[in-house]
Design a protein around this motif. Sequence first.
Motif, PDB file in Angstrom:
ATOM      1  N   MET A  89     -29.185  17.731 -14.926  1.00 56.21           N
ATOM      2  CA  MET A  89     -28.971  18.848 -15.831  1.00 56.21           C
ATOM      3  C   MET A  89     -29.663  20.102 -15.293  1.00 56.21           C
ATOM      4  O   MET A  89     -30.635  20.015 -14.539  1.00 56.21           O
ATOM      5  CB  MET A  89     -29.517  18.511 -17.227  1.00 56.21           C
ATOM      6  CG  MET A  89     -28.801  17.353 -17.903  1.00 56.21           C
ATOM      7  SD  MET A  89     -27.058  17.700 -18.191  1.00 56.21           S
ATOM      8  CE  MET A  89     -26.443  16.033 -18.484  1.00 56.21           C
ATOM      9  N   PRO A  90     -29.180  21.280 -15.695  1.00 60.68           N
ATOM     10  CA  PRO A  90     -29.778  22.522 -15.183  1.00 60.68           C
ATOM     11  C   PRO A  90     -31.286  22.595 -15.368  1.00 60.68           C
ATOM     12  O   PRO A  90     -31.994  23.104 -14.501  1.00 60.68           O
ATOM     13  CB  PRO A  90     -29.052  23.604 -15.991  1.00 60.68           C
ATOM     14  CG  PRO A  90     -27.730  22.994 -16.339  1.00 60.68           C
ATOM     15  CD  PRO A  90     -28.014  21.533 -16.552  1.00 60.68           C
ATOM     16  N   PHE A  91     -31.777  22.087 -16.500  1.00 65.08           N
ATOM     17  CA  PHE A  91     -33.220  22.130 -16.765  1.00 65.08           C
ATOM     18  C   PHE A  91     -33.748  20.746 -17.138  1.00 65.08           C
ATOM     19  O   PHE A  91     -34.669  20.614 -17.938  1.00 65.08           O
ATOM     20  CB  PHE A  91     -33.523  23.163 -17.855  1.00 65.08           C
ATOM     21  CG  PHE A  91     -33.048  24.538 -17.489  1.00 65.08           C
ATOM     22  CD1 PHE A  91     -33.746  25.315 -16.572  1.00 65.08           C
ATOM     23  CD2 PHE A  91     -31.858  25.027 -18.005  1.00 65.08           C
ATOM     24  CE1 PHE A  91     -33.288  26.569 -16.201  1.00 65.08           C
ATOM     25  CE2 PHE A  91     -31.389  26.284 -17.642  1.00 65.08           C
ATOM     26  CZ  PHE A  91     -32.107  27.059 -16.739  1.00 65.08           C
ATOM     27  N   ARG A  92     -33.121  19.738 -16.555  1.00 63.86           N
ATOM     28  CA  ARG A  92     -33.536  18.335 -16.711  1.00 63.86           C
ATOM     29  C   ARG A  92     -33.721  17.999 -18.198  1.00 63.86           C
ATOM     30  O   ARG A  92     -32.823  18.250 -18.996  1.00 63.86           O
ATOM     31  CB  ARG A  92     -34.775  18.062 -15.864  1.00 63.86           C
ATOM     32  CG  ARG A  92     -34.540  18.357 -14.382  1.00 63.86           C
ATOM     33  CD  ARG A  92     -35.573  17.754 -13.473  1.00 63.86           C
ATOM     34  NE  ARG A  92     -36.924  18.259 -13.678  1.00 63.86           N
ATOM     35  CZ  ARG A  92     -37.949  17.926 -12.923  1.00 63.86           C
ATOM     36  NH1 ARG A  92     -37.789  17.108 -11.881  1.00 63.86           N
ATOM     37  NH2 ARG A  92     -39.159  18.403 -13.153  1.00 63.86           N
ATOM     38  N   SER A  93     -34.849  17.426 -18.594  1.00 56.70           N
ATOM     39  CA  SER A  93     -35.003  16.973 -19.976  1.00 56.70           C
ATOM     40  C   SER A  93     -35.145  18.119 -20.970  1.00 56.70           C
ATOM     41  O   SER A  93     -35.076  17.898 -22.189  1.00 56.70           O
ATOM     42  CB  SER A  93     -36.208  16.038 -20.098  1.00 56.70           C
ATOM     43  OG  SER A  93     -37.392  16.701 -19.710  1.00 56.70           O
ATOM     44  N   THR A 105     -20.126   3.913 -19.958  1.00 53.14           N
ATOM     45  CA  THR A 105     -20.878   4.162 -18.727  1.00 53.14           C
ATOM     46  C   THR A 105     -22.338   4.518 -18.969  1.00 53.14           C
ATOM     47  O   THR A 105     -23.172   4.374 -18.074  1.00 53.14           O
ATOM     48  CB  THR A 105     -20.238   5.307 -17.935  1.00 53.14           C
ATOM     49  OG1 THR A 105     -20.320   6.523 -18.726  1.00 53.14           O
ATOM     50  CG2 THR A 105     -18.774   5.006 -17.628  1.00 53.14           C
ATOM     51  N   GLY A 106     -22.653   5.022 -20.173  1.00 51.91           N
ATOM     52  CA  GLY A 106     -24.008   5.498 -20.442  1.00 51.91           C
ATOM     53  C   GLY A 106     -24.288   6.872 -19.872  1.00 51.91           C
ATOM     54  O   GLY A 106     -25.430   7.339 -19.900  1.00 51.91           O
ATOM     55  N   VAL A 107     -23.257   7.543 -19.368  1.00 55.96           N
ATOM     56  CA  VAL A 107     -23.433   8.841 -18.716  1.00 55.96           C
ATOM     57  C   VAL A 107     -23.553   9.951 -19.760  1.00 55.96           C
ATOM     58  O   VAL A 107     -22.759  10.024 -20.706  1.00 55.96           O
ATOM     59  CB  VAL A 107     -22.260   9.120 -17.760  1.00 55.96           C
ATOM     60  CG1 VAL A 107     -22.306  10.558 -17.247  1.00 55.96           C
ATOM     61  CG2 VAL A 107     -22.301   8.142 -16.592  1.00 55.96           C
ATOM     62  N   LEU A 108     -24.537  10.823 -19.595  1.00 58.15           N
ATOM     63  CA  LEU A 108     -24.711  12.027 -20.398  1.00 58.15           C
ATOM     64  C   LEU A 108     -24.119  13.198 -19.640  1.00 58.15           C
ATOM     65  O   LEU A 108     -24.406  13.379 -18.453  1.00 58.15           O
ATOM     66  CB  LEU A 108     -26.194  12.279 -20.681  1.00 58.15           C
ATOM     67  CG  LEU A 108     -26.940  11.193 -21.468  1.00 58.15           C
ATOM     68  CD1 LEU A 108     -28.448  11.454 -21.431  1.00 58.15           C
ATOM     69  CD2 LEU A 108     -26.456  11.122 -22.903  1.00 58.15           C
ATOM     70  N   GLU A 109     -23.328  14.023 -20.312  1.00 59.62           N
ATOM     71  CA  GLU A 109     -22.646  15.135 -19.650  1.00 59.62           C
ATOM     72  C   GLU A 109     -23.065  16.464 -20.267  1.00 59.62           C
ATOM     73  O   GLU A 109     -23.180  16.597 -21.489  1.00 59.62           O
ATOM     74  CB  GLU A 109     -21.133  14.952 -19.748  1.00 59.62           C
ATOM     75  CG  GLU A 109     -20.647  13.671 -19.077  1.00 59.62           C
ATOM     76  CD  GLU A 109     -19.137  13.560 -19.083  1.00 59.62           C
ATOM     77  OE1 GLU A 109     -18.479  14.310 -18.346  1.00 59.62           O
ATOM     78  OE2 GLU A 109     -18.621  12.723 -19.843  1.00 59.62           O
ATOM     79  N   HIS A 110     -23.266  17.435 -19.420  1.00 58.89           N
ATOM     80  CA  HIS A 110     -23.779  18.743 -19.826  1.00 58.89           C
ATOM     81  C   HIS A 110     -22.792  19.463 -20.742  1.00 58.89           C
ATOM     82  O   HIS A 110     -21.602  19.511 -20.469  1.00 58.89           O
ATOM     83  CB  HIS A 110     -24.046  19.596 -18.583  1.00 58.89           C
ATOM     84  CG  HIS A 110     -24.618  20.940 -18.901  1.00 58.89           C
ATOM     85  ND1 HIS A 110     -23.885  22.101 -18.822  1.00 58.89           N
ATOM     86  CD2 HIS A 110     -25.869  21.299 -19.303  1.00 58.89           C
ATOM     87  CE1 HIS A 110     -24.651  23.131 -19.145  1.00 58.89           C
ATOM     88  NE2 HIS A 110     -25.854  22.672 -19.436  1.00 58.89           N
ATOM     89  N   MET A 111     -23.318  20.033 -21.830  1.00 58.61           N
ATOM     90  CA  MET A 111     -22.474  20.864 -22.701  1.00 58.61           C
ATOM     91  C   MET A 111     -23.298  21.989 -23.335  1.00 58.61           C
ATOM     92  O   MET A 111     -23.048  22.413 -24.455  1.00 58.61           O
ATOM     93  CB  MET A 111     -21.801  20.017 -23.783  1.00 58.61           C
ATOM     94  CG  MET A 111     -22.696  19.159 -24.617  1.00 58.61           C
ATOM     95  SD  MET A 111     -21.786  18.229 -25.909  1.00 58.61           S
ATOM     96  CE  MET A 111     -21.284  19.558 -27.001  1.00 58.61           C
ATOM     97  N   GLY A 112     -24.285  22.470 -22.596  1.00 61.35           N
ATOM     98  CA  GLY A 112     -25.091  23.590 -23.078  1.00 61.35           C
ATOM     99  C   GLY A 112     -26.553  23.384 -22.786  1.00 61.35           C
ATOM    100  O   GLY A 112     -27.057  22.267 -22.812  1.00 61.35           O
TER     101      GLY A 112
END
Length: 270
Positions: A89-93, A105-112
């Motif tokens: 992610m742009p700014f990690r956690s 999949t357990g994948v988290l995807e960026h949305m802001g």
Amino acid sequence: MAGLHRMYYYLTADERVGDIMDEVKDADYATEHLDPMRSYYPKDEFVTHTRSGPDWSAFCSNWLTRWERYEDTFYRDKMLAGVDGLKKMPFRSLTGPVFGYDPKTGVLEHMGDENWGHHLMICMGGAQVWLEMAQLLKDPEWEEMLAEYGEFYNLPKEEKIRRTSGAIQGKDWNIPMLSTTMMAFAAFKRDDRRLAEEAWSYLLRETNHWQIRMPLEARPVERSEYIREIREIPWMSTNTAAQWCLNTMICLEWIGGWLPESLRTEVTAG
């Protein structure tokens, strides 16, 4: 969260509790049918939505328990998929906390970069789950991400804006007392006495929302309100007592040596 019941299970060998912990290993699939952010985000290109806390952190609690009890690497790897997503992610956690999510999949995807309030990430066990993950995964980058979060949470808005070139405006980083576990971890990892003392001040000096006021003074309750005479602290809620005590115990572990002398006196008096 299976993790909330593990110690009881290990101490009692209560088989029904073990069954329940097994049953929640795939609880994240429920988000396909009942999106936790359904009131705020319409159906979009993502399978569903989840927050890094308290949603994903609760899933991780279930997966950690499954991995611990059965050495089931499928659930360990699903947890790692989310960790890897946060690293990208742009700014990690610091990013989010709302993400697109695929339970398969357990994948988290960026949305802001800053799309919801942050205090819920850490007031429902998220901090404790993340720190246990740090102990088990032995991943230096994950540990650094947690330390970064603890150091960043209570920065002034202007500094949040500066560090992220305006992507994070410092909205809804609320209730500093809830962040003291993360602050303590950051202070311990970075040997930062100033940050440690700031954490203690949020626990022992602040008088804002969800704070403990020292000294603790119990008062008699009207006899007509209960079947027997009792005393209580009228301003203290269940949430305040639970969260303050939990954060204080963890801070004593990580930064107990940096409890300022002036605050030691207040604690003793309390």
